[in-house]
Design an enzyme around this catalytic site. Structure first.
Site, PDB file in Angstrom:
ATOM      1  N   ASN A   6       0.858  -1.191   0.000  1.00 30.22           N
ATOM      2  CA  ASN A   6       0.000   0.000   0.000  1.00 30.22           C
ATOM      3  C   ASN A   6       0.897   1.244   0.000  1.00 30.22           C
ATOM      4  OD1 ASN A   6      -1.379   2.265   1.120  1.00 30.22           O
ATOM      5  ND2 ASN A   6      -3.044   0.932   1.763  1.00 30.22           N
ATOM      6  N   ASP A   8      -0.091   4.454  -0.079  1.00 34.41           N
ATOM      7  CA  ASP A   8      -0.796   5.687   0.317  1.00 34.41           C
ATOM      8  C   ASP A   8       0.136   6.702   0.975  1.00 34.41           C
ATOM      9  OD1 ASP A   8      -3.129   4.430  -0.448  1.00 34.41           O
ATOM     10  OD2 ASP A   8      -3.914   4.186   1.584  1.00 34.41           O
ATOM     11  N   HIS A   9       1.041   6.209   1.841  1.00 31.96           N
ATOM     12  CA  HIS A   9       1.811   7.168   2.638  1.00 31.96           C
ATOM     13  C   HIS A   9       2.977   7.795   1.887  1.00 31.96           C
ATOM     14  CE1 HIS A   9      -0.931   6.720   5.764  1.00 31.96           C
ATOM     15  NE2 HIS A   9      -0.667   5.441   5.975  1.00 31.96           N
ATOM     16  N   ARG A  17       3.463  18.827   1.287  1.00 30.41           N
ATOM     17  CA  ARG A  17       4.035  20.009   0.660  1.00 30.41           C
ATOM     18  C   ARG A  17       3.264  20.478  -0.560  1.00 30.41           C
ATOM     19  NH1 ARG A  17       9.284  21.929   1.641  1.00 30.41           N
ATOM     20  NH2 ARG A  17       9.411  21.964   3.895  1.00 30.41           N
ATOM     21  N   HIS A  42      -5.700   3.545  -1.493  1.00 30.55           N
ATOM     22  CA  HIS A  42      -7.005   3.871  -0.928  1.00 30.55           C
ATOM     23  C   HIS A  42      -7.378   5.268  -1.402  1.00 30.55           C
ATOM     24  CE1 HIS A  42      -9.579   4.191   3.029  1.00 30.55           C
ATOM     25  NE2 HIS A  42     -10.260   4.505   1.944  1.00 30.55           N
ATOM     26  N   ARG A  44      -9.456   7.934  -0.808  1.00 32.27           N
ATOM     27  CA  ARG A  44     -10.402   8.383   0.223  1.00 32.27           C
ATOM     28  C   ARG A  44     -11.305   9.483  -0.332  1.00 32.27           C
ATOM     29  NH1 ARG A  44      -8.852   6.711   5.671  1.00 32.27           N
ATOM     30  NH2 ARG A  44     -10.548   8.078   6.291  1.00 32.27           N
ATOM     31  N   ARG A  48      -7.139  12.755   0.927  1.00 36.76           N
ATOM     32  CA  ARG A  48      -6.057  13.292   1.762  1.00 36.76           C
ATOM     33  C   ARG A  48      -4.683  12.782   1.332  1.00 36.76           C
ATOM     34  NH1 ARG A  48      -7.091  10.158   7.428  1.00 36.76           N
ATOM     35  NH2 ARG A  48      -9.127  11.133   7.222  1.00 36.76           N
ATOM     36  N   HIS A  49      -4.625  11.640   0.657  1.00 35.24           N
ATOM     37  CA  HIS A  49      -3.314  11.206   0.153  1.00 35.24           C
ATOM     38  C   HIS A  49      -3.378  10.844  -1.331  1.00 35.24           C
ATOM     39  CE1 HIS A  49      -5.074   7.476   1.593  1.00 35.24           C
ATOM     40  NE2 HIS A  49      -4.698   7.634   2.851  1.00 35.24           N
ATOM     41  N   GLU A  69      -8.826   0.476  -2.806  1.00 35.61           N
ATOM     42  CA  GLU A  69      -9.686   0.520  -1.616  1.00 35.61           C
ATOM     43  C   GLU A  69     -10.595   1.734  -1.703  1.00 35.61           C
ATOM     44  OE1 GLU A  69      -7.242   0.745   1.815  1.00 35.61           O
ATOM     45  OE2 GLU A  69      -6.429  -1.251   1.552  1.00 35.61           O
ATOM     46  N   THR A  99      -6.653   6.539  10.364  1.00 34.28           N
ATOM     47  CA  THR A  99      -6.604   5.436   9.405  1.00 34.28           C
ATOM     48  C   THR A  99      -7.879   4.621   9.581  1.00 34.28           C
ATOM     49  OG1 THR A  99      -5.297   3.534   8.626  1.00 34.28           O
ATOM     50  CG2 THR A  99      -5.302   3.945  10.994  1.00 34.28           C
ATOM     51  N   THR A 100      -8.113   3.655   8.696  1.00 38.79           N
ATOM     52  CA  THR A 100      -9.329   2.840   8.777  1.00 38.79           C
ATOM     53  C   THR A 100      -9.394   2.167  10.148  1.00 38.79           C
ATOM     54  OG1 THR A 100      -8.880   2.372   6.465  1.00 38.79           O
ATOM     55  CG2 THR A 100     -10.684   1.156   7.480  1.00 38.79           C
ATOM     56  N   GLU A 152     -11.089  -9.305   3.279  1.00 37.44           N
ATOM     57  CA  GLU A 152      -9.804  -8.900   3.853  1.00 37.44           C
ATOM     58  C   GLU A 152     -10.030  -8.821   5.349  1.00 37.44           C
ATOM     59  OE1 GLU A 152      -7.748  -5.444   2.328  1.00 37.44           O
ATOM     60  OE2 GLU A 152      -6.487  -5.344   4.120  1.00 37.44           O
ATOM     61  N   HIS A 191      -3.689  -4.516   7.835  1.00 38.31           N
ATOM     62  CA  HIS A 191      -3.773  -3.384   8.750  1.00 38.31           C
ATOM     63  C   HIS A 191      -2.848  -3.594   9.947  1.00 38.31           C
ATOM     64  CE1 HIS A 191      -5.179   0.246  10.591  1.00 38.31           C
ATOM     65  NE2 HIS A 191      -5.788   0.506   9.462  1.00 38.31           N
ATOM     66  N   GLY A 192      -1.877  -2.706  10.056  1.00 39.77           N
ATOM     67  CA  GLY A 192      -0.964  -2.744  11.200  1.00 39.77           C
ATOM     68  C   GLY A 192       0.085  -3.847  11.133  1.00 39.77           C
ATOM     69  N   GLY A 213       1.234  -1.422   4.328  1.00 39.94           N
ATOM     70  CA  GLY A 213       1.591  -0.090   3.880  1.00 39.94           C
ATOM     71  C   GLY A 213       2.535   0.643   4.806  1.00 39.94           C
ATOM     72  N   HIS A 214       2.019   1.058   5.951  1.00 45.95           N
ATOM     73  CA  HIS A 214       2.756   1.985   6.804  1.00 45.95           C
ATOM     74  C   HIS A 214       4.136   1.463   7.202  1.00 45.95           C
ATOM     75  CE1 HIS A 214       3.668   4.266  10.510  1.00 45.95           C
ATOM     76  NE2 HIS A 214       3.172   5.244   9.795  1.00 45.95           N
TER      77      HIS A 214
HETATM   78  N1  PXP Z   1      -5.941  -2.908   4.442  1.00 43.03           N
HETATM   79  C1  PXP Z   1      -6.868  -1.918   4.527  1.00 43.03           C
HETATM   80  C2  PXP Z   1      -8.282  -2.238   4.194  1.00 43.03           C
HETATM   81  C3  PXP Z   1      -6.500  -0.610   4.902  1.00 43.03           C
HETATM   82  O1  PXP Z   1      -7.440   0.361   4.961  1.00 43.03           O
HETATM   83  C4  PXP Z   1      -5.138  -0.342   5.162  1.00 43.03           C
HETATM   84  C5  PXP Z   1      -4.720   1.052   5.527  1.00 43.03           C
HETATM   85  O2  PXP Z   1      -5.009   1.910   4.477  1.00 43.03           O
HETATM   86  C6  PXP Z   1      -4.209  -1.387   5.042  1.00 43.03           C
HETATM   87  C7  PXP Z   1      -4.637  -2.661   4.713  1.00 43.03           C
HETATM   88  C8  PXP Z   1      -2.753  -1.181   5.277  1.00 43.03           C
HETATM   89  O3  PXP Z   1      -2.549  -0.920   6.633  1.00 43.03           O
HETATM   90  P1  PXP Z   1      -1.106  -0.477   7.130  1.00 43.03           P
HETATM   91  O4  PXP Z   1      -0.795   0.830   6.482  1.00 43.03           O
HETATM   92  O5  PXP Z   1      -1.272  -0.385   8.611  1.00 43.03           O
HETATM   93  O6  PXP Z   1      -0.140  -1.546   6.705  1.00 43.03           O
END
Ligand code: PXP
Length: 241
Positions: A6, A8-9, A17, A42, A44, A48-49, A69, A99-100, A152, A191-192, A213-214
């Site tokens: 992911n 997104d970040h 910026r 994602h 949104r 935002r990103h 997403e 975050t979600t 998921e 997630h996480g 992602g993160h």
């Molecule tokens: N899966 C879903 C559905 C999410 O919304 C996210 C965060 O956007 C992720 C996975 C990835 O999560 P993380 O950034 O914590 O790895």
């Protein structure tokens, strides 16, 4: 096990910026070169990103597959119908959240009808569909009833707990994964997830795909900053030997 990264970040840093770097599409190419099986973004509602432009170019340039997403909301759904990504994962979205926060609500009534209608639109457009749900039997059954292709499983509680509670959350995920497989659903998780906590989760045989992602973006910043500094120092040394 498929790894979807992911990005997104990467876009979060760019939006901080309002310039054109770093570009999540360029990052996606590097993720693919590094062995990613797919790219997740994602889009949104508040943009935002990730921006519409990112998804459009990513869909043209990705050599793997794009998992988009989205909330089951009309404007982003209409874009997904137009873009027809390989896979769409429906997620809940709250404007103020960082975050979600949890799986999508699938109780009876309006929320469930809305998700069902969104799934039908996405299916008709030709995308594979997935629902981001809490790892509970009721949510797995509801996903199967609604005709999605995959779940998921939300791994946030697993990621945020420790010790015996984490073991309990892992067992909960394993149980939900087995139920989903029995129901004929594809089984994804995310997630996480981090470099430290992913190994026990990856041992759950039914899980076919993870979205991370993160943690990967955070690691990228650290493993890349030494080289990035050296390159700038080199330019300055050459400019003023
Ligand atoms: N899966 C879903 C559905 C999410 O919304 C996210 C965060 O956007 C992720 C996975 C990835 O999560 P993380 O950034 O914590 O790895």
């Amino acid at each position: 096990m498929r790894l979807y990264v992911n990005v997104d970040h990467i876009a979060t840093v760019r939006q901080a910026r309002g310039t054109d770097e770093p570009d999540p599409v360029r990052a996606a190419v590097l993720c693919e070169l590094g062995g990613a099986d797919g790219i997740t973004v994602h889009l949104r509602e508040d943009r935002r990103h990730i921006q519409d432009r990112d998804v459009r170019i990513l869909l043209e340039t990705s050599r793997t597959g794009v998992n988009l997403e989205l909330a089951a909301a009309s404007d982003v759904l209409a874009l997904a119908e137009e873009w027809r990504p390989m896979q769409v994962t429906l997620v809940p979205e709250k404007r103020q959240e960082i975050t979600t926060e949890g799986g999508i609500a699938l109780g009876a009534g309006e929320a469930r009808r809305e998700v069902g209608a969104a799934l039908e639109r996405l299916r008709n457009a030709g995308s594979r569909t997935s629902l981001f749900i809490d790892p509970d039997a009721d949510a797995v059954r509801a996903t199967a009833d609604l005709g999605a292709d995959a779940v998921e499983l939300h791994t946030g509680e697993y990621a945020n707990t420790r010790g015996t509670e984490r073991a309990r959350q892992l067992a909960r995920l394993a149980h939900a994964a087995a139920l989903a497989r029995q129901a004929g659903l594809g089984v994804h998780a995310g997630h996480g997830l981090t470099y430290e906590n992913v190994t026990p989760l990856a041992a759950i045989a039914e899980i076919e795909e993870v979205n991370i992602g993160h943690s990967i973006v955070s690691r990228a910043v650290l493993v890349g900053i030494e080289r990035a500094t050296r390159e700038m120092a080199e330019i300055l040394r050459r400019a003023r030997p």
